[in-house]
Design a protein around this motif. Structure first.
Motif, mmCIF file in Angstrom:
data_model
loop_
_atom_site.group_PDB
_atom_site.id
_atom_site.type_symbol
_atom_site.label_atom_id
_atom_site.label_comp_id
_atom_site.label_asym_id
_atom_site.label_seq_id
_atom_site.Cartn_x
_atom_site.Cartn_y
_atom_site.Cartn_z
ATOM 1 N N ASP A 38 0.837 -1.197 0.000
ATOM 2 C CA ASP A 38 0.000 0.000 0.000
ATOM 3 C C ASP A 38 0.870 1.245 0.000
ATOM 4 O O ASP A 38 1.985 1.240 0.532
ATOM 5 C CB ASP A 38 -0.900 0.012 1.239
ATOM 6 N N LEU A 39 0.351 2.306 -0.582
ATOM 7 C CA LEU A 39 1.019 3.599 -0.554
ATOM 8 C C LEU A 39 0.108 4.609 0.124
ATOM 9 O O LEU A 39 -1.068 4.741 -0.243
ATOM 10 C CB LEU A 39 1.343 4.081 -1.972
ATOM 11 N N ALA A 40 0.646 5.318 1.094
ATOM 12 C CA ALA A 40 -0.117 6.393 1.726
ATOM 13 C C ALA A 40 -0.403 7.475 0.689
ATOM 14 O O ALA A 40 0.371 7.653 -0.256
ATOM 15 C CB ALA A 40 0.673 6.973 2.896
ATOM 16 N N PRO A 41 -1.511 8.206 0.840
ATOM 17 C CA PRO A 41 -1.824 9.268 -0.125
ATOM 18 C C PRO A 41 -0.673 10.239 -0.354
ATOM 19 O O PRO A 41 -0.481 10.722 -1.473
ATOM 20 C CB PRO A 41 -3.026 9.967 0.516
ATOM 21 N N LEU A 331 -5.375 3.270 -9.308
ATOM 22 C CA LEU A 331 -4.939 1.907 -9.005
ATOM 23 C C LEU A 331 -4.548 1.749 -7.537
ATOM 24 O O LEU A 331 -4.777 0.704 -6.929
ATOM 25 C CB LEU A 331 -3.750 1.556 -9.908
ATOM 26 N N PHE A 332 -3.972 2.793 -6.951
ATOM 27 C CA PHE A 332 -3.554 2.728 -5.555
ATOM 28 C C PHE A 332 -4.635 3.211 -4.598
ATOM 29 O O PHE A 332 -4.495 3.066 -3.385
ATOM 30 C CB PHE A 332 -2.275 3.559 -5.352
ATOM 31 N N ALA A 333 -5.685 3.811 -5.143
ATOM 32 C CA ALA A 333 -6.731 4.374 -4.286
ATOM 33 C C ALA A 333 -7.908 3.429 -4.081
ATOM 34 O O ALA A 333 -8.835 3.749 -3.333
ATOM 35 C CB ALA A 333 -7.224 5.690 -4.887
ATOM 36 N N ILE A 334 -7.918 2.270 -4.738
ATOM 37 C CA ILE A 334 -9.024 1.313 -4.610
ATOM 38 C C ILE A 334 -9.139 0.852 -3.160
ATOM 39 O O ILE A 334 -8.144 0.554 -2.504
ATOM 40 C CB ILE A 334 -8.799 0.099 -5.532
ATOM 41 N N ARG A 335 -10.349 0.819 -2.666
ATOM 42 C CA ARG A 335 -10.621 0.371 -1.310
ATOM 43 C C ARG A 335 -11.676 -0.721 -1.311
ATOM 44 O O ARG A 335 -12.599 -0.659 -2.114
ATOM 45 C CB ARG A 335 -11.043 1.548 -0.430
ATOM 46 N N PRO A 336 -11.532 -1.731 -0.441
ATOM 47 C CA PRO A 336 -10.468 -1.896 0.539
ATOM 48 C C PRO A 336 -9.121 -2.149 -0.121
ATOM 49 O O PRO A 336 -9.048 -2.591 -1.263
ATOM 50 C CB PRO A 336 -10.928 -3.101 1.368
ATOM 51 N N ALA A 337 -8.047 -1.869 0.613
ATOM 52 C CA ALA A 337 -6.703 -1.902 0.056
ATOM 53 C C ALA A 337 -6.321 -3.269 -0.481
ATOM 54 O O ALA A 337 -5.534 -3.366 -1.423
ATOM 55 C CB ALA A 337 -5.696 -1.451 1.119
ATOM 56 N N ILE A 338 -6.893 -4.333 0.070
ATOM 57 C CA ILE A 338 -6.557 -5.671 -0.392
ATOM 58 C C ILE A 338 -6.949 -5.871 -1.853
ATOM 59 O O ILE A 338 -6.277 -6.585 -2.598
ATOM 60 C CB ILE A 338 -7.236 -6.749 0.498
ATOM 61 N N LEU A 339 -8.002 -5.195 -2.294
ATOM 62 C CA LEU A 339 -8.414 -5.305 -3.703
ATOM 63 C C LEU A 339 -7.395 -4.616 -4.613
ATOM 64 O O LEU A 339 -7.102 -5.096 -5.710
ATOM 65 C CB LEU A 339 -9.800 -4.705 -3.892
ATOM 66 N N SER A 340 -6.862 -3.481 -4.151
ATOM 67 C CA SER A 340 -5.812 -2.809 -4.916
ATOM 68 C C SER A 340 -4.600 -3.716 -5.048
ATOM 69 O O SER A 340 -4.021 -3.865 -6.133
ATOM 70 C CB SER A 340 -5.416 -1.499 -4.233
ATOM 71 N N ARG A 341 -4.199 -4.347 -3.950
ATOM 72 C CA ARG A 341 -3.033 -5.227 -3.990
ATOM 73 C C ARG A 341 -3.293 -6.447 -4.876
ATOM 74 O O ARG A 341 -2.385 -6.911 -5.577
ATOM 75 C CB ARG A 341 -2.650 -5.662 -2.574
ATOM 76 N N LEU A 342 -4.514 -6.965 -4.847
ATOM 77 C CA LEU A 342 -4.854 -8.112 -5.687
ATOM 78 C C LEU A 342 -4.743 -7.745 -7.166
ATOM 79 O O LEU A 342 -4.141 -8.487 -7.960
ATOM 80 C CB LEU A 342 -6.267 -8.604 -5.367
ATOM 81 N N ILE A 343 -5.314 -6.615 -7.552
ATOM 82 C CA ILE A 343 -5.263 -6.185 -8.953
ATOM 83 C C ILE A 343 -3.820 -5.976 -9.385
ATOM 84 O O ILE A 343 -3.400 -6.402 -10.478
ATOM 85 C CB ILE A 343 -6.085 -4.895 -9.154
#
Length: 420
Positions: A38-41, A331-343
């Motif tokens: 994850d990346l912080a805003p 791409l990094f803003a998708i929530r929950p964060a696990i979905l961003s990491r999955l993609i």
């Protein structure tokens, strides 16, 4: 039209999340570059959107000139392929490092047609074969030695006054950390030389190693940067080589693909770009802030590459090879964060030929680096929003004539921007 409201139960939502976690865990064990993070805003690209109406870098606007190689013998292969960055020696002669790992000089400039001053030709001459690898950024010291970054080898040097002929020296391929362990220079990217000490500042862009594209047989420079951009780990570093001792030290870390490097005329600071954050970072070498690292600029519509700073003014110049599109930012803003990491895990597992390519674009930012009277600021953006005349600008160098010379890993010409 009738809208259907499909209820989602809490149990169903939780099931989707658990499934995403499981798939992410399974997939992320299948590749060697680590899991996406994850990346912080504050660590994401936050610049303004690209203005499609700004086409100030098109040939029709009168600011851009293109220099092509003048091949004397028809049918002979050209040397000017992928001139990533333009380099000037202390006499004002222009050089570049090419896709074939050649150091070439560019001289004898002529207008191609009497009625069109925007297209020039030049004589391109091989100066040295740099051997296996892919050399990109470089800078001459106060003499005749060129320090250059070779992605495969590390920091290298070639002295053009060496007899009987210049020889490539490997200066640094690894260095010792403060804890005594050794760290490889994995992806040497750009170089500048301090005018006061002669120290060499260079970027190590990522910990992802370069390899060949098996289809083309060429070193695939873009693939590690794509993986780094998707992964989000921020493994880029700024290093310093001291010729007087042969030592290399780490002076800054945590960049999301550390890229262009530039030292000011007094060697009081060094600036470098963090590509995917869209940031210009400043490390203070002297003064009250000595040893401190700060972000000075973030207001860019594109991802960042090479940087150069004028010795005659407070301006710096930043290359932008690609726009920071809303899709990439999201791409990094998708929530929950696990979905961003999955993609992003899935994207990292794609064959290299299927990984997303950047949209055609070419941009240069003129920035004020800040002084005692004013804060750092972006003064002007020159761009070709569709990349029709020039695209994928990876290097920008101020020439002896005050114009900006634009390099690219993709082009077979040199761009010249007369911004004044």
């Amino acid at each position: 039209m009738v809208k259907a409201n499909i209820p989602v139960s809490p149990i169903g939502f939780v099931s989707v999340i658990f499934a995403a976690v499981g798939i992410h865990q399974l997939l992320s064990n299948q590749f060697p570059h680590g899991r996406p993070v994850d990346l912080a805003p504050s660590n994401r690209h936050s610049g303004p959107p690209m203005d499609p109406t700004n086409d100030s870098l098109r040939l029709s606007k009168g600011k851009l000139t293109k220099i092509y190689e003048r091949v004397e013998e028809e049918g002979s292969p050209g040397l000017l392929v992928g001139p990533e960055t333009l380099i000037f020696d202390n006499n004002g002669t222009m050089y570049t490092l090419t896709e074939q790992s050649k150091l070439v000089s560019i001289t004898d400039f002529r207008q191609k047609r009497d009625d069109d001053a925007s297209i020039m030709t030049a004589k391109v001459t091989e100066v040295a074969d740099l051997g296996i690898g892919r050399s990109i950024g470089g800078k001459f010291d106060s003499g005749s030695c060129l320090y250059f970054a070779d992605i495969l080898k590390g920091l290298c040097r070639i002295c053009l006054d060496q007899t009987p002929k210049p020889v490539v020296e490997l200066v640094a391929s690894r260095f010792q950390l403060d804890d005594g362990s050794w760290s490889d220079v994995t992806y040497a990217d750009d170089v500048d030389v301090g005018s006061r000490t002669g120290h060499v500042y260079f970027s190590d862009a990522t910990d992802i190693k370069l390899d060949r594209d098996l289809k083309t047989g060429k070193w695939d420079i873009w693939y590690p940067s794509k993986l780094e951009g998707i992964r989000g780990l921020k493994s880029g570093r700024l290093l310093r080589y001291k010729p007087e001792t042969g030592e290399v030290d780490l002076i800054a870390s945590g960049a999301h693909f550390a890229n262009g490097v530039a030292v000011d005329a007094q060697e009081s600071f060094v600036v470098f770009t963090s590509t995917f954050e869209g940031k210009v970072m400043k490390y203070h070498l002297t003064g009250e802030k000595e040893g401190q690292l700060e972000t000075i600029l973030t207001d860019f519509p594109g991802f960042l590459d090479g940087i150069d700073c004028s010795f005659d003014s407070s301006l710096c110049f930043v290359a932008m090879p690609a726009p920071a599109t809303p899709e990439l930012k999201a791409l990094f803003a998708i929530r929950p964060a696990i979905l961003s990491r999955l993609i992003r895990t899935i994207l990292m597992l794609l064959p290299r030929g299927l990984t997303p390519d950047a949209k055609p674009y070419g941009g240069v930012a003129i920035v004020h680096r800040g002084d005692e009277f004013s804060k750092p600021s972006v003064k002007q953006i020159y761009q070709d929003p569709t990349g029709e005349d020039i695209s994928v600008i990876t290097g920008v160098t101020e020439g002896p004539d005050g114009k900006l010379y634009l390099g690219s890993l993709h082009n077979d010409f040199i761009g010249v921007l007369d911004y004044q």
